[in-house]
Design a protein around this motif. Sequence first.
Motif, short mmCIF file in Angstrom:
data_model
loop_
_atom_site.label_atom_id
_atom_site.label_comp_id
_atom_site.label_asym_id
_atom_site.label_seq_id
_atom_site.Cartn_x
_atom_site.Cartn_y
_atom_site.Cartn_z
N ALA A 67 75.93 28.90 36.47
CA ALA A 67 76.90 29.91 36.06
C ALA A 67 76.44 31.31 36.40
O ALA A 67 77.23 32.13 36.85
N PHE A 68 75.16 31.59 36.17
CA PHE A 68 74.71 32.96 36.34
C PHE A 68 73.21 32.92 36.63
O PHE A 68 72.51 32.09 36.07
N ARG A 70 69.75 35.36 36.88
CA ARG A 70 69.17 36.69 36.68
C ARG A 70 67.70 36.64 37.08
O ARG A 70 66.96 35.82 36.59
N MET A 79 71.09 40.36 39.49
CA MET A 79 72.00 39.40 38.83
C MET A 79 72.94 38.85 39.88
O MET A 79 73.53 39.61 40.65
N VAL A 80 73.08 37.54 39.86
CA VAL A 80 73.91 36.87 40.86
C VAL A 80 74.90 35.96 40.14
O VAL A 80 74.49 35.15 39.30
N ALA A 81 76.15 36.10 40.47
CA ALA A 81 77.14 35.19 39.90
C ALA A 81 77.73 34.38 41.04
O ALA A 81 78.40 34.95 41.92
N ASP A 83 80.06 31.42 42.93
CA ASP A 83 81.39 30.83 42.81
C ASP A 83 81.50 29.84 43.95
O ASP A 83 80.61 29.73 44.78
N LEU A 87 80.13 35.24 46.17
CA LEU A 87 78.89 35.51 45.44
C LEU A 87 78.90 37.01 45.13
O LEU A 87 79.16 37.82 46.03
N LEU A 88 78.61 37.33 43.88
CA LEU A 88 78.55 38.75 43.53
C LEU A 88 77.13 39.07 43.08
O LEU A 88 76.59 38.40 42.20
N ILE A 89 76.56 40.08 43.72
CA ILE A 89 75.16 40.45 43.45
C ILE A 89 75.15 41.87 42.90
O ILE A 89 75.78 42.77 43.48
N VAL A 90 74.42 42.04 41.79
CA VAL A 90 74.28 43.37 41.20
C VAL A 90 72.80 43.64 40.98
O VAL A 90 72.09 42.78 40.46
#
Lengths: 96, 800
Positions: A67-68, A70, A79-81, A83, A87-90
């Motif tokens: 799911a997530f 870190r 932080m990577v989410a 899908d 992929l969303l990286i912050v």
Amino acid sequence: MAEVEETLKRIQTHKGVIGTIVVNAEGIPIRTTLDNSTTVQYTGLLHQLTMKARSTVRDIDPQNDLAFLRIRSKKHEIMVAPDKEYLLIVIQNPSE
Amino acid sequence: MSTKRPKSTTTTSKGKDKKADESSAGSVAGSGHPNDILPLTLTSATQELFGCRCDEDVTGDNPYKILRKEDIVQDMRMRAAVSDFSPMKQLVLDYPEDELLLVYDRDFIYGSSFYLVLTADAKERHLKVIEVALEREPSEVFAAQKTSEPQPWISLGSEQEIEEESVTDSRPRLKYRISRVRREFGAPIFFSDRNAMETKDGFIECTPYQDKNFSLKQMERHTGVQTIPNLKSSSTQTQWTYPRSMCTQYEPREFSEEKKENCLQSEKLKNFVNSVASRFEIAIQQNEIMDVFFDDWKALSEEDSGYGRKADPHLKEYQSFTDLHFSKEKTISNINWHPTINGVIAVAVTERLSFEDRINGSTKLLLNPSLILFWSFSDPINPQLLLECPDDVFSFEFCPSDPNIIVGGCMNGQVVLWDISTHVEQLQGTRTSGGKNIAANTNALRENETPVVRYCAVSGIENGHKAPITDIQWLPGTFEVSRMGVPMENKNGICVQIVTCAPDCCVMFWDIRAPRVLQTMADQRKQKVEEKPLENPHGVPNTFKHLDLTWKPLIRVQHISYCKTRLQLVLSTTFCPQDGELVYTDWKLEKDNDSGRLFSAKPSHRFIIHDGQVNTVRRSPFFKDIILTVGGWTFAIWKEGVTNGPIIQSSCSQKKCTVGYWSQSRPAVLFIGKEDGNIDVWDLLEKTHEPSQTQNITATQITCIKPWIVSSKQHLLAVSDHLGTLHILEIPWTLRSPSSNEKLSMSKYFEKEVDRLVYFEKRREMRAKEKKDYEAEELRKKTYLISHQPVIFIIGTLKL
């Protein structure tokens, strides 16, 4: 489109956030707030790591899914989410 | 073998026959005796009966006894088996005559004590023998040589043996007669072949057979056994490929702009972002609220330990150097640690005289040469090396790229260069040898005296400064300055240029390389004339021969009406203070269009802060734009770019501050030396209104402070005083280890101060404006009043 932009901007303007990257399923960055070389580096490395982490979770329990993710390092937190397709990286600096 | 066996059987059979013969004869002994006598044994009872007792009736002389046959037979009847004559019963009965002869065989010739003669002939013979013996006894003596007459041969059984041995024909001899046809005699011989296999028995074959005698079966064998792992030979053939250099160039895949746009528009992305956004928010907020991984315990301990050690924050005296010969009546003007050799420090000793005294005593001064002393920790009494100077040196520096080169600025305005490469081993050796060889070294030194190194190059008097050189600095090795004053990159990386300043309003740049060919012809000629081949007295190295006495500064920067005492360099600007004034200039030379000469631009800023002469300008080793200045009774900290004034200025202290220096390891600490021999340790994070610590080192004025980091455990502070003593102090743990985030705190503090200054400036402007407005207002009011009031003329007469 605007909604997407707005959400991303909201995330970006949090305190300590250094950059955000949106990556597609193949590991190609779609949208980023960092410079090109950094983006490419982060994307390549984190894409592989996310795939590995996901396969690990699914190996242990096939019903489960990642799911997530870190990653806390000395200087930042990544932080990577994941899908199915994106992929969303912050990247955030927590200790400021 | 086979032939022997029959023989043995015959011999044994012969033996057996013999025994059979003898046994048939009835004799006991094996020796031959005639058949007609019979040896027998008679018991004493029989001997008495027949009157033939041994050695009484019959003796050796008279061995014969006639026995009547009837007596014997009677005895045999009476005594039956017991009788001695019973074995020969039959023989006795067969005896023809009536009387038998019994002979006493005393010598046991026939095996028994008596023998009985069985035949009449024998009897006769015996009797005859007796008679003859009896008769012959007397005559035997006389007629011994009577020839023996041939007797008839008596067969004793030997003819049988002879018969056996003789060879006789066992059958008649055969006769053969062989004949041949006469014509065949002497005829040629013709051989022909004949197959032996044709006829039966054409040949006789002796086939080999395995002789069982030679097939030995070895029942026992002595062998050794060794085990080895299973050996297996195998081989493979691999494909040998030629190594070939190849390279691949790749770049990450990227989307084109429109594709990115398409992606961004897609519905899926929107859904994705919406779904994950909440998670991100939570996570980011978490981090904002609190840093979960921060170790409070560890952070706590650092602050605590600072308090625990409060008992011992003082600078401890480590060593002190003073020399009776060289530094008596003198003061130390400058200290420098040797950059590479541990434990070696150099001090410049100068005369402690005022200007007038110098002039008065100049002749005496000429006799005492000025020196730079090199001290080593291993020897506190004798200096290791002396550098000779033409005049008192106020400042000197080691070359950062080559620590063997030292440049110094003298009182008379000359710039001096030394090269100590020949003595470096000695300097290093005294340090490393330590305890063992120290005795030997000191002895050697006492015998030979401290080595003196003469300067190897000095600038020409007319070319140098006109006033004592107060500060001298090496340009960093990464850049150099061209003739026009433009900084360029120094490709060598070694320091080749020096900047000097003096109170004669000059800042000069010097280059230690040989002058380049690009100079004008006049200069070249001039220099060639001056450049005579110089001998080297006192064994001075030739390093800078090309400069000696002809050294000219590269650039001369003249500032009108400003005199300089200290220099601090950075890429393109200089910060030159003088009597209380701080001047910030850019020394790029500009060309004056009118006269064509080069001159420097006017200084951009000047400040008057300090009450006395500014004696220290130092950059902070941690912040590139923070500068400390010390002068008069105060010190100030400046930030480059902030032109309003110092960001921090200390309050006036009781005594004059003579020298100051930043701490090398703590960004917030600085050391200030005072006129009364105190060292003030200022910790800007602790308190800024007074020094956090004051310690008295010596009784007189402190002339120079230089800290040095020997190792992480040992930080030393070199302090020199006006009396010429060099003190080495050890910096305690509290003053040398930075607290956590010290640099960060300091930078924040400086920023705050800058903000304060800016605020003050604004306020000042605002105030000024307000004041102006207020005054204008007042003026207006006044004029209004004046204009609306009756005018009363008062005339006063002047009485002359």
